[in-house]
Design an enzyme around this catalytic site. Structure first.
Site, PDB file in Angstrom:
ATOM      1  N   TYR A 247     -12.599   3.328  14.024  1.00  0.00           N
ATOM      2  CA  TYR A 247     -11.585   3.739  13.047  1.00  0.00           C
ATOM      3  C   TYR A 247     -11.474   5.260  13.007  1.00  0.00           C
ATOM      4  O   TYR A 247     -10.366   5.813  13.029  1.00  0.00           O
ATOM      5  CB  TYR A 247     -11.945   3.198  11.667  1.00  0.00           C
ATOM      6  CG  TYR A 247     -10.954   3.561  10.580  1.00  0.00           C
ATOM      7  CD1 TYR A 247      -9.656   3.063  10.618  1.00  0.00           C
ATOM      8  CD2 TYR A 247     -11.312   4.384   9.518  1.00  0.00           C
ATOM      9  CE1 TYR A 247      -8.732   3.391   9.628  1.00  0.00           C
ATOM     10  CE2 TYR A 247     -10.405   4.706   8.524  1.00  0.00           C
ATOM     11  CZ  TYR A 247      -9.120   4.204   8.579  1.00  0.00           C
ATOM     12  OH  TYR A 247      -8.207   4.533   7.601  1.00  0.00           O
TER      13      TYR A 247
ATOM     14  N   GLY B 189       0.787  -1.221   0.000  1.00  0.00           N
ATOM     15  CA  GLY B 189       0.000   0.000   0.000  1.00  0.00           C
ATOM     16  C   GLY B 189       0.820   1.271   0.000  1.00  0.00           C
ATOM     17  O   GLY B 189       1.878   1.362  -0.641  1.00  0.00           O
TER      18      GLY B 189
END
Length: 303
Positions: free
Chosen positions: A171, A20
């Site tokens: 999150y 990523g």
């Protein structure tokens, strides 16, 4: 695309560097001449990333070291290894993280996984290697947040989501904490006169394994995430890493600066809006104190 200025002779530590945005950042820094430590949870994946980067940049100085940011003992061991090396750190990229596991997962330290991996681990790592950062002539700490930080709240009465767990809420809290950390560290550095610049970034909606690795922990990718990954405008990992690289290396990145895609989810790097919750200095100070208590890591701040 943003071009990283020369990093020759500098040491960069990148967490989550095997895939990523971390993998892209590590390669860009290596291409610019930096010596890069690939800080990864799975060394075998780190070695594969190292081989791929070396295939493109054969003279790069790349080392793979293990760190699990969700485990404070692993963070301590990793930091101790860097301290033993004794080399100043010019750049720490707090990139690694996990996104929205469908069920609450508790770490070995008793923390909720997202808060631990995304925030408490990077907080502890930064504090433990701070002497090496301050030994560099102009160090920088670049921390990855998220656009969902604008939806986050720091719930001190249930910080670990033990009473109520919501994947998105947990999150968002962790990423708001990252942004608050960026700003608080910047303020502290200015107050202390440290030659340290703290900056932050978010990748917009970038197509990386973060979109699926977290939501599939303990189960399959949920229908909402499957639809979202297909319908929401997105951009490549390379484009999503641009704001982080700008925050980490650009001479134009200001202390406490926060950067993201120009059109929020996609686009070239631009200055990003900082939510008013992140600017609340009282909450930031309380979060900092609570983070020191939870991690056992305090930073050498003088009155």
């Amino acid at each position: 695309m943003y071009q990283v200025p020369s990093m020759r002779g500098k040491l960069a530590v990148v967490t989550g560097a095997n895939s990523g945005t971390g993998r892209v950042a590590a390669q860009a820094l290596a291409a610019a001449g930096a010596d890069v430590i690939l800080a990864v949870r799975a060394p075998e994946k780190g070695e594969r990333a190292r081989a791929e980067i070396l295939a493109a940049h054969s003279r790069a100085d790349l080392r793979v070291r293990r760190v699990d940011l969700a485990d404070l003992s692993s963070v301590r061991e990793f930091a101790d290894g860097l301290i033993a090396d004794g080399r100043p750190i010019d750049l720490l990229v707090n990139n690694a993280g996990v996104m929205m596991p469908p069920h609450r997962i508790e770490t070995v330290d008793g923390f909720e996984l997202q808060l631990a991996s995304n925030y408490l681990g990077p907080f502890a790592l930064t504090g433990r290697v701070l002497p090496l950062l301050l030994a560099a002539p102009a160090a920088r700490v670049a921390t990855m947040s998220s656009g969902v930080a604008t939806r986050g709240r720091i719930t001190f009465d249930d910080l670990q989501s033990t009473r109520s767990y919501n994947p998105t809420g947990a999150y968002a809290q962790s990423k708001l904490a990252d942004l608050m950390f960026t700003l608080q560290l910047s303020d502290i550095a200015a107050e202390q006169g440290w030659a340290l610049r703290s900056t932050g970034a978010h990748p917009g909606y970038a197509r990386t394994n973060l979109l699926t690795s977290g939501p599939t922990l303990g189960g399959r990718l949920g229908p909402v995430m499957r639809i979202a990954t297909k319908l929401i405008p997105s951009q490549s990992a390379e484009r999503g890493t641009e704001p982080l690289l700008f925050a980490a290396t650009s001479p134009d990145a200001t202390p406490g600066g926060y950067y993201g895609p120009r059109w929020n989810l996609v686009g070239p790097s631009a200055k990003a809006a900082v939510t008013s919750r992140a600017r609340d200095t009282a909450v930031r100070a309380r979060l900092w104190a609570e983070s020191e208590r939870l991690t056992g890591v305090t930073m050498p701040i003088t009155a």
